[in-house]
Write a protein that holds these residues in place. Structure first.
Motif, PDB file in Angstrom:
ATOM      1  N   ALA A 138       4.481  -4.571   1.129  1.00 23.83           N
ATOM      2  CA  ALA A 138       3.480  -5.279   0.454  1.00 23.83           C
ATOM      3  C   ALA A 138       2.349  -4.420  -0.025  1.00 23.83           C
ATOM      4  O   ALA A 138       2.160  -3.326   0.376  1.00 23.83           O
ATOM      5  N   ASP A 139       1.851  -5.057  -1.228  1.00 25.13           N
ATOM      6  CA  ASP A 139       0.730  -4.356  -1.943  1.00 25.13           C
ATOM      7  C   ASP A 139      -0.574  -4.481  -1.014  1.00 25.13           C
ATOM      8  O   ASP A 139      -0.901  -5.750  -0.573  1.00 25.13           O
ATOM      9  N   ASP A 140      -1.154  -3.620  -0.817  1.00 21.67           N
ATOM     10  CA  ASP A 140      -2.499  -3.478  -0.084  1.00 21.67           C
ATOM     11  C   ASP A 140      -3.475  -3.837  -0.942  1.00 21.67           C
ATOM     12  O   ASP A 140      -3.943  -3.341  -1.865  1.00 21.67           O
TER      13      ASP A 140
END
Length: 74
Positions: free
Chosen positions: A72-74
């Motif tokens: 997941a992109d933070d």
């Protein structure tokens, strides 16, 4: 002469469940009558020799069994 277009079935998702055991489905068999059967990898292998020749479409996504999820992109 008539031409019938056959749409590619949608990809199987986490909510698609095996008709035999309820596990996540990775194979869809679409029958000439229009019905469909969903199988986990295990049960798909168990019925493939008998069922695949009768199916209009054999959608096999078992390669997804070993796919790693994207982080997941933070």
């Amino acid at each position: 002469m008539s031409i019938t277009a056959v749409a590619e079935p949608a990809a199987l998702t986490l909510s698609d469940r095996c008709d035999r055991c309820g596990a996540q489905a990775f194979v869809r068999a679409i029958l000439p009558s229009g019905g469909e059967l969903l199988f986990c990898g295990h049960h798909a292998r168990a019925v493939e020799d008998a069922l695949r020749p009768q199916a209009s479409v054999w959608q096999d996504q078992t390669e997804d069994l070993h796919a790693r999820p994207e982080p997941a992109d933070d």
